[in-house]
Design an enzyme around this catalytic site. Structure first.
Site, PDB file in Angstrom:
ATOM      1  N   SER A 190      25.536  18.281 -92.039  1.00 45.13           N
ATOM      2  CA  SER A 190      25.341  16.964 -91.426  1.00 45.13           C
ATOM      3  C   SER A 190      25.109  15.843 -92.417  1.00 45.13           C
ATOM      4  O   SER A 190      25.287  14.683 -92.078  1.00 45.13           O
ATOM      5  CB  SER A 190      24.186  17.029 -90.443  1.00 45.13           C
ATOM      6  OG  SER A 190      23.012  17.417 -91.104  1.00 45.13           O
TER       7      SER A 190
ATOM      8  N   HIS B 185      27.621  19.865 -85.352  1.00 41.55           N
ATOM      9  CA  HIS B 185      28.381  18.636 -85.635  1.00 41.55           C
ATOM     10  C   HIS B 185      29.892  18.827 -85.487  1.00 41.55           C
ATOM     11  O   HIS B 185      30.650  17.883 -85.704  1.00 41.55           O
ATOM     12  CB  HIS B 185      28.056  18.111 -87.034  1.00 41.55           C
ATOM     13  CG  HIS B 185      26.755  17.372 -87.095  1.00 41.55           C
ATOM     14  ND1 HIS B 185      26.635  16.044 -86.749  1.00 41.55           N
ATOM     15  CD2 HIS B 185      25.513  17.788 -87.423  1.00 41.55           C
ATOM     16  CE1 HIS B 185      25.374  15.674 -86.884  1.00 41.55           C
ATOM     17  NE2 HIS B 185      24.669  16.706 -87.284  1.00 41.55           N
TER      18      HIS B 185
ATOM     19  N   LYS C 169      25.044  16.130 -79.151  1.00 47.17           N
ATOM     20  CA  LYS C 169      25.736  15.244 -80.084  1.00 47.17           C
ATOM     21  C   LYS C 169      26.998  14.710 -79.414  1.00 47.17           C
ATOM     22  O   LYS C 169      26.918  13.813 -78.588  1.00 47.17           O
ATOM     23  CB  LYS C 169      25.968  15.976 -81.399  1.00 47.17           C
ATOM     24  CG  LYS C 169      24.628  16.143 -82.125  1.00 47.17           C
ATOM     25  CD  LYS C 169      24.670  16.928 -83.389  1.00 47.17           C
ATOM     26  CE  LYS C 169      23.264  16.909 -83.997  1.00 47.17           C
ATOM     27  NZ  LYS C 169      22.902  18.141 -84.665  1.00 47.17           N
TER      28      LYS C 169
HETATM   29  C1  LIG Z   1      21.508  18.689 -84.631  1.00 41.53           C
HETATM   30  C2  LIG Z   1      21.565  20.093 -85.032  1.00 41.53           C
HETATM   31  C3  LIG Z   1      20.862  21.065 -84.323  1.00 41.53           C
HETATM   32  C4  LIG Z   1      19.919  20.711 -83.200  1.00 41.53           C
HETATM   33  O1  LIG Z   1      20.589  20.396 -82.031  1.00 41.53           O
HETATM   34  P1  LIG Z   1      19.747  19.795 -80.797  1.00 41.53           P
HETATM   35  O2  LIG Z   1      20.606  20.012 -79.629  1.00 41.53           O
HETATM   36  O3  LIG Z   1      19.492  18.359 -81.120  1.00 41.53           O
HETATM   37  O4  LIG Z   1      18.477  20.577 -80.745  1.00 41.53           O
HETATM   38  C5  LIG Z   1      21.015  22.385 -84.684  1.00 41.53           C
HETATM   39  N1  LIG Z   1      21.803  22.734 -85.718  1.00 41.53           N
HETATM   40  C6  LIG Z   1      22.480  21.828 -86.435  1.00 41.53           C
HETATM   41  C7  LIG Z   1      23.364  22.269 -87.541  1.00 41.53           C
HETATM   42  C8  LIG Z   1      22.384  20.466 -86.119  1.00 41.53           C
HETATM   43  O5  LIG Z   1      23.060  19.575 -86.829  1.00 41.53           O
END
Ligand SMILES: *Cc1c(COP(=O)(O)O)cnc(C)c1O
Length: 396
Positions: free
Chosen positions: A185, A213, A244
Site C-alpha cells: 500500500s 488494495h 477500499k
Molecule cells: C487496508 C488493509 C487491510 C485492512 O482492511 P480493512 O477492511 O480496512 O480492515 C488489510 N490488509 C491490507 C493489505 C490492507 O491494505
C-alpha cells in the site's frame, strides 16, 4: 514498593507528549461530507487524494439505495455472531456472488479485512508450524501471524530467491504457509504472485495472499490479484477487503470450499464477533452487481492514475515504482513531506504525507490515491497545484 504519587496512567500522557514532540502524533482530519472526489474539511472544499475509495462507490447512489432498501426489509443489525443467529440471507447471497465474481470455489465474509486475516492465519497454522512472510506485509497480517503462535520467518520484500533461501534453511516445521500482500500500500508495487505460487507448489506449502488494495482494482473488471495472474484454483487463500474499492466496509476470504468451510468452524472473529451489518452487506452486494455489469469504473480508475502519473513525471517529480493507482510522490525527509502536504491542503488538495516508521527513514512521501471518482479536470487541477507547490518548495 512504589512511592510514586502520580496516577498509574501518567506514562500514557508522557508518551503522547513525546509523540507530539517528535512530530509523530497522528492528527486526524474530520470529513464533513460524503467520501468522494471532493470532500469538506474544516469548512473547506478539497480535492480528495487520500481515500481508498478507488471506484468512487462510497457515495454511489445505486449503493446508497440498496442499503436503504435492505434496512427497510431486514433492519440494521445482524443480531448475533454468524454461528448463533447472525447469518442472514443477505450474507449468504453476498458470499455466493463474491465467489462467482472472483471465480473462486467459495467465499466467506467478515467484518473487515483486518478480521479476515485474524480469522484465517490462526485457523491454518499454529504452534510448531512455520509462516514465510514478506518483510513489508500489512500490520493485520503481522498480528494474525503472531496470534497463530507459529514461527514467523521473514523474507526480503518481493524477493522470490530470498523466499526460496529461507524455505531451504527452515528444516523443522509442521505445516507451512507463505503469506504476502498482493499490492503493497505504500509503494503500489505488486507481489510476484505467479512466481511465489510456483515456489509454494514446488514445496507443497500453503499460499495466502492479502489482496486488500487489489480487490476491485487488479484483474479483469477488478476481480483481484488471483485473476490478474490467472492463478485460479492455485492460490489456497485470497483475503480481500470490501472497505477500499468496494466503498463500504467488510472483509472476505475466497478459496477452496474446504478452506472456507474450515473458517466457518475455526475463524475466531467469525465465531466470536457479530456479522457485517445489514446495510453493509446489501451495499457490498450492490457493489458486486456494479462491478459485474461493467468494467467502466475500473477502466476509468486506471486511466486517471495513468494521467496523474504521466503529468507528475513530466513535471519532474519522482513517482517511485508503483504498478497500480497508488502513486507515491517521493520527497525524502519527513518534514518536507509534511510541509508539502500542508501547502497542498492550503491550495485545495487533500493528500497525506507518509513518513517513518510507516516507510523507511529518508523515504517520506505524499501518497496519492487515485480514484474513478475524479474527473479529468479534477486531475488537471491537482497536477497544477502539485506543480505550484513543488516549485515553491524546490522539489522540481
Ligand atoms: C487496508 C488493509 C487491510 C485492512 O482492511 P480493512 O477492511 O480496512 O480492515 C488489510 N490488509 C491490507 C493489505 C490492507 O491494505
Amino acid at each position: 514498593m512504589s512511592t510514586k504519587t502520580e496516577p498509574k496512567t501518567a506514562w500514557i500522557e508522557e508518551e503522547l507528549a513525546s509523540l507530539k514532540e517528535a512530530g509523530l502524533f497522528n492528527v486526524i482530519r474530520t470529513i464533513a461530507s460524503p467520501m468522494d472526489a471532493w470532500v469538506t474539511i474544516e469548512g473547506k472544499r478539497l480535492l480528495n487524494f487520500c481515500a481508498n475509495n478507488y471506484l468512487g462507490l462510497a457515495n454511489d447512489p445505486r449503493i446508497k439505495e440498496a442499503a436503504k432498501r435492505a434496512i427497510d426489509t431486514y433492519g440494521v443489525g445482524p443480531g448475533a455472531v454468524r454461528t448463533i443467529a447472525g447469518t442472514m440471507s443477505l450474507h449468504i447471497e453476498l458470499e455466493k456472488r463474491l465467489a462467482e465474481f472472483k471465480r473462486a470455489e467459495a467465499c466467506i465474509s467478515l467484518q473487515s479485512g483486518f478480521t479476515a486475516n485474524l480469522a484465517t492465519v490462526p485457523a491454518v497454522v499454529g504452534k510448531g508450524d512455520v509462516i514465510f512472510s514478506d518483510e513489508l506485509n500489512h500490520a493485520s497480517i503481522i498480528d494474525a501471524c503472531r496470534l497463530s503462535r507459529a514461527q514467523v520467518v521473514r523474507y526480503r520484500h518481493n524477493d522470490v530467491d530470498d523466499l526460496q533461501r529461507v524455505i531451504a534453511e527452515t528444516t523443522e516445521y509442521g505445516r507451512r504457509l507463505i503469506v504476502t500482500d498482493g499490492v503493497f500500500s505504500m509503494d503500489g508495487d505488486v507481489a510476484p504472485l505467479d512466481k511465489i505460487c510456483d515456489v509454494a507448489e514446488a514445496h507443497g506449502i500453503m499460499l495466502m495472499v492479502d489482496d486488500a488494495h487489489g480487490e476491485g482494482v487488479l484483474g479483469e473488471g477488478g476481480r483481484g490479484i488471483v485473476d490478474h495472474f490467472g492463478l485460479h484454483g492455485r492460490v489456497d487463500i485470497e483475503v480481500g477487503t470490501l472497505s477500499k474499492a468496494f466503498g463500504v466496509v467488510g472483509g472476505l476470504v475466497a478459496g477452496k470450499q474446504a478452506i472456507i468451510d474450515w473458517l466457518r468452524q475455526r475463524g475466531r472473529p467469525f465465531l466470536f464477533s457479530s456479522a457485517m451489518t445489514v446495510p453493509d452487506a446489501a451495499a457490498c452486494l450492490e457493489a458486486v452487481n456494479i462491478l459485474q455489469s461493467s468494467t467502466e469504473l475500473v477502466d476509468r480508475l486506471w486511466a486517471n492514475a495513468a494521467l496523474f502519473r504521466k503529468g507528475m513525471e513530466e513535471m519532474g517529480f519522482d513517482t517511485g515504482h508503483s504498478e497500480t493507482p497508488i502513486v507515491p510522490v517521493m520527497l525524502g525527509e519527513a518534514p518536507l513531506a509534511q510541509q508539502f502536504s500542508r501547502r497542498l491542503f492550503a491550495e485545495g488538495v487533500f493528500a497525506m504525507a507518509i513518513g517513518y516508521p510507516t516507510v523507511p527513514q529518508g523515504k517520506a512521501r505524499i501518497r496519492v490515491m487515485n480514484s474513478a471518482a475524479h474527473s479529468e479536470s479534477d486531475i488537471q487541477q491537482a497536477l497544477a497545484i502539485f506543480g505550484k507547490v513543488g516549485k515553491e518548495l524546490g522539489v522540481i
